[in-house]
Design an enzyme around this catalytic site. Structure first.
Site, mmCIF file in Angstrom:
data_model
loop_
_atom_site.group_PDB
_atom_site.id
_atom_site.type_symbol
_atom_site.label_atom_id
_atom_site.label_comp_id
_atom_site.label_asym_id
_atom_site.label_seq_id
_atom_site.Cartn_x
_atom_site.Cartn_y
_atom_site.Cartn_z
ATOM 1 N N THR A 13 0.843 -1.215 0.000
ATOM 2 C CA THR A 13 0.000 0.000 0.000
ATOM 3 C C THR A 13 0.867 1.250 0.000
ATOM 4 O O THR A 13 0.490 2.273 -0.579
ATOM 5 C CB THR A 13 -0.954 0.048 1.214
ATOM 6 O OG1 THR A 13 -0.202 0.148 2.419
ATOM 7 C CG2 THR A 13 -1.866 -1.165 1.249
ATOM 8 N N ASN A 14 2.055 1.172 0.610
ATOM 9 C CA ASN A 14 2.965 2.329 0.551
ATOM 10 C C ASN A 14 3.519 2.511 -0.853
ATOM 11 O O ASN A 14 3.668 3.635 -1.335
ATOM 12 C CB ASN A 14 4.094 2.169 1.574
ATOM 13 C CG ASN A 14 3.664 2.595 2.961
ATOM 14 O OD1 ASN A 14 3.464 3.773 3.207
ATOM 15 N ND2 ASN A 14 3.467 1.652 3.844
ATOM 16 N N LYS A 64 19.180 -15.680 0.590
ATOM 17 C CA LYS A 64 19.822 -15.638 1.938
ATOM 18 C C LYS A 64 20.762 -14.421 2.071
ATOM 19 O O LYS A 64 20.341 -13.297 1.766
ATOM 20 C CB LYS A 64 20.546 -16.956 2.227
ATOM 21 C CG LYS A 64 19.630 -18.182 2.325
ATOM 22 C CD LYS A 64 20.379 -19.394 2.877
ATOM 23 C CE LYS A 64 19.458 -20.603 3.031
ATOM 24 N NZ LYS A 64 19.319 -21.362 1.749
ATOM 25 N N LEU A 91 19.065 -4.826 5.136
ATOM 26 C CA LEU A 91 20.060 -4.560 4.085
ATOM 27 C C LEU A 91 21.460 -4.534 4.706
ATOM 28 O O LEU A 91 21.624 -4.159 5.866
ATOM 29 C CB LEU A 91 19.776 -3.215 3.409
ATOM 30 C CG LEU A 91 18.417 -3.060 2.734
ATOM 31 C CD1 LEU A 91 18.328 -1.680 2.091
ATOM 32 C CD2 LEU A 91 18.184 -4.158 1.704
ATOM 33 N N HIS A 107 8.427 3.602 8.759
ATOM 34 C CA HIS A 107 8.187 2.748 9.926
ATOM 35 C C HIS A 107 6.917 3.230 10.628
ATOM 36 O O HIS A 107 6.729 4.447 10.792
ATOM 37 C CB HIS A 107 9.389 2.787 10.878
ATOM 38 C CG HIS A 107 9.223 1.914 12.071
ATOM 39 N ND1 HIS A 107 9.389 0.542 12.030
ATOM 40 C CD2 HIS A 107 8.871 2.215 13.339
ATOM 41 C CE1 HIS A 107 9.145 0.051 13.235
ATOM 42 N NE2 HIS A 107 8.828 1.018 14.044
ATOM 43 N N GLU A 145 23.373 1.273 8.914
ATOM 44 C CA GLU A 145 23.733 -0.124 9.240
ATOM 45 C C GLU A 145 22.833 -0.702 10.330
ATOM 46 O O GLU A 145 22.750 -1.901 10.505
ATOM 47 C CB GLU A 145 25.203 -0.208 9.717
ATOM 48 C CG GLU A 145 26.241 0.109 8.650
ATOM 49 C CD GLU A 145 26.299 1.597 8.316
ATOM 50 O OE1 GLU A 145 25.795 2.399 9.148
ATOM 51 O OE2 GLU A 145 26.785 1.954 7.223
ATOM 52 N N ASP A 148 16.237 0.729 11.894
ATOM 53 C CA ASP A 148 15.411 1.903 12.223
ATOM 54 C C ASP A 148 16.219 2.983 12.960
ATOM 55 O O ASP A 148 15.664 3.715 13.795
ATOM 56 C CB ASP A 148 14.209 1.491 13.083
ATOM 57 C CG ASP A 148 13.338 0.452 12.386
ATOM 58 O OD1 ASP A 148 12.738 -0.378 13.090
ATOM 59 O OD2 ASP A 148 13.294 0.460 11.141
#
Ligand code: GRF
Length: 204
Positions: A13-14, A64, A91, A107, A145, A148
């Protein structure tokens, strides 16, 4: 043209809010070049295909630890911004280095509250209700890194109602997410973001 790649894991939806913002000219000089999912069959892929956007479904169970490298291989040199829109994999590696300050995430809380490892989806709202906050909301932030932990670009507040459930709260926060993410992309695409130390400053 300000070129974007969008990472998804689910309903998208975003992603749809970005597509709609391009189609209604709120994001005038932007294009979505790729939509990449870490989950085969994510409905967001359908949304992309319906808008003739090139898609990749990279099964995280198959890729993976090489998932981030595969994403970099697809987007390196091809896009200006990487947008995480309901993306659940972490990531790492060269992707974070090569796209420093060019990766953003949405978020569903007012970071630094209710964020970090394992905090995603309905659980975020369950924790907000459990804690008893009177105000929650959403945050668009740069990805670094950590989880959030990147600099905050935009936040939007949502009042918590006495009769809220995690589901009803999630629904109202999502409405604000769909405004915040296009707003952040617009600021970045127009070069209106700068930093004062960790703080992001610029026209809001
Ligand atoms: C949203 O609440 C977003 O904040 C979080 O994932 C949820 C689902 O997003 N990151 P979407 O509907 O798949 O865009």
């Amino acid at each position: 043209m300000y070129k974007i790649a969008v990472l998804i894991s689910g309903g998208g939806t975003n992603l749809q809010s970005i597509i709609d913002s391009i189609n209604n000219k709120y994001l005038e000089n932007c294009s979505i070049e790729y939509v990449i999912s870490d989950k085969v069959g994510a409905f967001g892929i359908e949304r992309a295909k319906n808008n003739n956007i090139k898609t990749y479904e990279l099964d995280k169970k198959q890729y993976k630890d090489s998932l981030s490298d595969k994403i970099l291989e697809i987007i390196d040199g091809k896009v200006d911004l990487l947008v995480l829109a309901g993306y659940l994999s972490i990531l790492k590696g060269d992707l974070l280095k090569k796209f420093k300050d060019r990766i953003i995430n949405i978020h569903p809380s007012l970071i630094p509250a209710f964020c970090g490892n394992g905090m995603y989806g309905l659980k975020v709202h369950e924790k907000a209700l459990e804690y008893g906050v009177k105000v929650t909301g959403c945050t668009v932030h740069f990805v670094d890194e950590g989880t959030d932990t990147g600099s905050i670009i935009i936040q939007k507040a949502v009042k918590v109602e006495d009769d809220d459930t995690p589901e009803s709260l999630q629904k109202r926060v999502l409405v604000e997410e769909h405004k915040a993410l296009p707003e952040a992309i617009k600021l970045l695409s127009e070069g209106k973001i700068s930093f004062k130390g960790r703080r992001v400053v610029g026209e809001q």
